[in-house]
Design a protein around this motif. Structure first.
Motif, short mmCIF file in Angstrom:
data_model
loop_
_atom_site.label_atom_id
_atom_site.label_comp_id
_atom_site.label_asym_id
_atom_site.label_seq_id
_atom_site.Cartn_x
_atom_site.Cartn_y
_atom_site.Cartn_z
N LYS A 22 -7.82 -1.44 -4.92
CA LYS A 22 -6.91 -2.58 -5.01
C LYS A 22 -5.55 -2.21 -4.43
N GLU A 23 -5.11 -0.98 -4.69
CA GLU A 23 -3.83 -0.53 -4.14
C GLU A 23 -3.93 -0.32 -2.63
N LEU A 24 -5.07 0.20 -2.17
CA LEU A 24 -5.26 0.35 -0.73
C LEU A 24 -5.22 -1.02 -0.05
N THR A 25 -5.88 -1.99 -0.65
CA THR A 25 -5.87 -3.36 -0.11
C THR A 25 -4.43 -3.88 -0.01
N ALA A 26 -3.65 -3.68 -1.06
CA ALA A 26 -2.26 -4.15 -1.06
C ALA A 26 -1.44 -3.45 0.03
N ILE A 27 -1.66 -2.16 0.21
CA ILE A 27 -0.93 -1.41 1.25
C ILE A 27 -1.30 -1.96 2.63
#
Length: 178
Positions: A22-27
């Motif tokens: 989810k954090e990779l997606t946001a980045i």
């Protein structure tokens, strides 16, 4: 708009370099990437980007992760058509039936002076490999867990790699098509 596939090395392995998808997606979205989809926790993402430079985009992704998470993972970035070509050139189509035996080592750059003789000496009797452009194909019917070739592939190619099995590569192409 080009479709890209990002293969990260060394994230979420053994509790180190944690990066939830989810954090990779946001980045990735913060960098203007759209239609971001991830696959399993080992760091695979498919997305669209207006960027026309793979090298620049890969550097931006690494820098953004370092700024956000404090580590800079290696990322191999391919366009969808590149991965389609890599898959079509698979020299071991018979291995596709068992996804755990077929592996793709994506190189960060073309190997300038690979020591294929050393890799040949290290491979197990049932292993076969082929280096073609920026990918090393490996068919390892007994698995790669104890493979001496796998343990030294970067050193003998002279370039960093990240590897994925057939299932992951196939799934990533599906994600690009979605």
């Amino acid at each position: 708009m080009p479709s890209y596939l990002a293969f990260f090395r060394g994230i979420n392995v053994g509790g180190d370099n944690k990066l939830p998808m989810k954090e990779l997606t946001a980045i990735l979205e913060s960098l203007g990437c759209t239609r971001v989809q991830t696959y399993i926790q080992s760091g695979n993402a498919a997305f669209d980007s207006k960027s026309r430079s793979r090298a620049k985009l890969a550097s931006e992704i690494t820098a953004a992760i370092e700024a956000e998470k404090g580590f800079a993972p290696l990322v191999v970035l391919l366009e969808q058509k590149q991965l389609e070509t890599i898959v079509a050139a698979n020299p071991f189509p018979e291995a596709e039936a068992d996804h755990k035996t077929l592996h793709f080592f994506f190189l960060t750059a073309k190997a300038k002076q690979p020591d294929l003789t050393a890799l040949e000496k290290l491979k197990a009797a049932d292993e076969s490999f082929l280096l073609k452009e920026e990918v090393l194909y490996l068919h390892a019917p007994s698995g790669i867990g104890r493979s001496k070739l796998v343990a030294t592939v970067d050193r003998h190619l002279g370039v960093a790699t990240t590897a994925r099995n057939w299932r992951t590569v196939s799934k990533m192409l599906e994600l690009c098509g979605d």
